[in-house]
Enzyme design. Sequence first.
Site, mmCIF file in Angstrom:
data_model
loop_
_atom_site.group_PDB
_atom_site.id
_atom_site.type_symbol
_atom_site.label_atom_id
_atom_site.label_comp_id
_atom_site.label_asym_id
_atom_site.label_seq_id
_atom_site.Cartn_x
_atom_site.Cartn_y
_atom_site.Cartn_z
ATOM 1 N N GLY B 11 0.713 -1.292 -0.042
ATOM 2 C CA GLY B 11 -0.052 -0.142 0.029
ATOM 3 C C GLY B 11 0.752 1.092 -0.112
ATOM 4 O O GLY B 11 1.725 1.397 0.611
ATOM 5 N N ALA B 15 0.635 5.497 5.300
ATOM 6 C CA ALA B 15 1.288 4.572 6.259
ATOM 7 C C ALA B 15 2.659 3.994 5.275
ATOM 8 O O ALA B 15 3.798 3.804 5.571
ATOM 9 C CB ALA B 15 0.208 3.112 6.782
ATOM 10 N N GLU B 172 -15.867 18.233 5.790
ATOM 11 C CA GLU B 172 -14.797 18.676 4.840
ATOM 12 C C GLU B 172 -15.345 18.935 3.361
ATOM 13 O O GLU B 172 -15.220 19.869 2.644
ATOM 14 C CB GLU B 172 -13.352 18.146 5.063
ATOM 15 C CG GLU B 172 -12.836 18.265 6.086
ATOM 16 C CD GLU B 172 -11.272 18.038 6.233
ATOM 17 O OE1 GLU B 172 -10.907 16.997 5.765
ATOM 18 O OE2 GLU B 172 -10.506 18.797 6.592
ATOM 19 N N LYS B 376 -4.169 23.889 9.318
ATOM 20 C CA LYS B 376 -4.609 22.776 8.309
ATOM 21 C C LYS B 376 -3.436 22.825 7.152
ATOM 22 O O LYS B 376 -3.282 21.998 6.878
ATOM 23 C CB LYS B 376 -6.096 23.047 7.935
ATOM 24 C CG LYS B 376 -6.446 22.009 6.906
ATOM 25 C CD LYS B 376 -6.790 20.806 7.584
ATOM 26 C CE LYS B 376 -7.395 19.662 6.629
ATOM 27 N NZ LYS B 376 -7.818 18.567 7.411
#
Lengths: 401, 401
Positions: B11, B15, B172, B376
């Site tokens: 992946g 991560a 969002e 942000k």
Amino acid sequence: MAGKPNILILGAGYAGMVTAAKIFKKIDQNQANVTLISKHDYHYQTTWLHEPAAGTMHPDRTRMNIKDVIDTTKIKFIQDEVVEIKPAENKVVLKNTGSAEYDYIVTGLGAVPETFGVEGVFEHAYSKWTLNGARQIKDHIEYMFSKYNNDPEPKEADLSFAVAGAGFTGMEFIGELSERIPELSKKYDIPMNKIKMYVVEAAPTALPGFDPELVEYAMNLLENRGVEFKINTPISAVTAEGLVLKNGEEVKASTVVWATGVRGNPVIEKSGFENMRGRVKVDKDLRAPGYENVFIIGDCSLIINEETERPYPPTAQIAMQQAVTVANNLNALINNKALEEFKPEIKGTVASLGGKEAIGVIGKRKVFGTSANFMKKMIDNRYLWILGGPGLVLKKGKNPF
Amino acid sequence: MAGKPNILILGAGYAGMVTAAKIFKKIDQNQANVTLISKHDYHYQTTWLHEPAAGTMHPDRTRMNIKDVIDTTKIKFIQDEVVEIKPAENKVVLKNTGSAEYDYIVTGLGAVPETFGVEGVFEHAYSKWTLNGARQIKDHIEYMFSKYNNDPEPKEADLSFAVAGAGFTGMEFIGELSERIPELSKKYDIPMNKIKMYVVEAAPTALPGFDPELVEYAMNLLENRGVEFKINTPISAVTAEGLVLKNGEEVKASTVVWATGVRGNPVIEKSGFENMRGRVKVDKDLRAPGYENVFIIGDCSLIINEETERPYPPTAQIAMQQAVTVANNLNALINNKALEEFKPEIKGTVASLGGKEAIGVIGKRKVFGTSANFMKKMIDNRYLWILGGPGLVLKKGKNPF
């Protein structure tokens, strides 16, 4: 060594602060007593000082209370000035509170101005690149404007501002000042054409070592704001009237800012370490040669760039990276592991030029204008994040919105 | 184990990418072969997808070629889809290129939408929070506007946009969409009062778990932009006409965006790991219980917050922190050292609300409006710095100037 070893950190600049902020992430808290010693109870970002010095930022925005950033329940803080390190006795002499003993010491003492033997610098120029120094420069500049309007015989030189040195500091300062001059002109009812700005540099180029295209961009931009450059022009003296140049010319200026470069801290020289202009050529693990328990990082450490065979200039970037290596190496010493070598990783360099302008190199890419300005602010904010996490960015960061 | 061990990273989300970026800073390059496997040859920032989905950012700004960020001379890259992990055989089955064997594996596979048993989600709602999914949502929204003007019998529902779920993603997204609606109204000559926006949430509040003051700020702001909230309102089905609510009401909408939450990756379930909705309650060192060489991080790992006794939501923040621990722990395994425990450090959470608006918590401080918006963007840019240094920030960062 009986009980927990004592680690002293000297100086609360980039080197000392990042060491203090990271040390207990690398060392178990039960394994050492850590003390931070600094002259002031606040830390300030030296690399931002061109802004308060020119008056484009409030000085308090570049400083923070040490106790707001360093957890003083875990790290002891002593506010005092270091007079001398006595490495043979494992002790540090302090100005007011006696002395402090150590098992390991990390000196992150800052640089002082280099005059290169030019006379009159300390008497007639502003040379202290400190928070107090920046405040004085700003107030002096403003005072010159208000004085001019009230003098029975106004002095042209009071509206003349000279910067000695077109290195990083000199260029960033003149960038801010030239950005602010139109505002001061308006505020004090003084026409722009009466105000003079000079940058005098002994080397054959401004920003020595920077890419020529970037240097040209910066000089054009600053010249358009009214700055006059005198490159390849050594200075022979600073007087009450301004600068005397080696070519016989004079630059009349009631405000001279000295920014020709720095040397290491006199404490290093006094303490008997082998040094070059106050900087110690440290071992690869950042220890002072011949001392197993003395680390020297930041402005007073000298590290050779193996590609160019010249020393790296003392930068916040390197100081912060050294701080992480020092924290690892202290942990290694305490736990009898192998020490690591320090390898600087130069990620880029950006010089601000005031307003939304800047130049720099990021990786191998040249940057100009708003991209460079963005990267400069990102670098400044990232430092705050490293030191105190997002809370410190929120409190002290450069918010462009 | 003969020769160098093989480490597989599955992946290329937060991560996997951070693991790949950091692994050779923790492990000596001569000690392992590392392979990254991902379905796409690009990485994208899932946490930015509300922007391209609403059409306020070009989708390419949220993605990067893996080969531009990961040094593929050091890390082997395989573009393929993982079908199954066979932990007993130390091997991974791939869709197109056979299989890959490992000595150690780090699975950073991403989450999939959770429907909570509601029918019609996959048939009638946009639920894929991926780069391709975001592009489809944007194009569909624009198509609805152009269709409305050309239909012999224009459908009101074509101008009605419903978001299922008022969690982080839903809020969002509606923040961006509500910011963009005035522009679409103008562009397509459709009066604002014909355009409807709904957010439907089963829980008793929007943004469950967020501070009530922040939730109120967000809801007021979005309501002022024309968003209608239906809180405490479970959905019973999604149809071609829109949403059918449990209270019998219908929300007619040709565009339904499904954002009620996620579950772990089906590959985890298929591979026989003990899991809860596709997430594995990993050991403190981030390994799957019972497997010495299988690390699971990111969306498919389940970690309990000891303060609240509830699982942490899967966030980029935690995924990135886990990646650093995994890199350290792989080094520990290879060199027979003790593994470290993963301790999440929640530095804050900020939700953007479109334009210059956002809300969040930084440390313990609540932030609103432009401060929150600044934080942000700082968080988004900092991620790029961690992944690819300042060069990536320059190339892909959010430059406010």
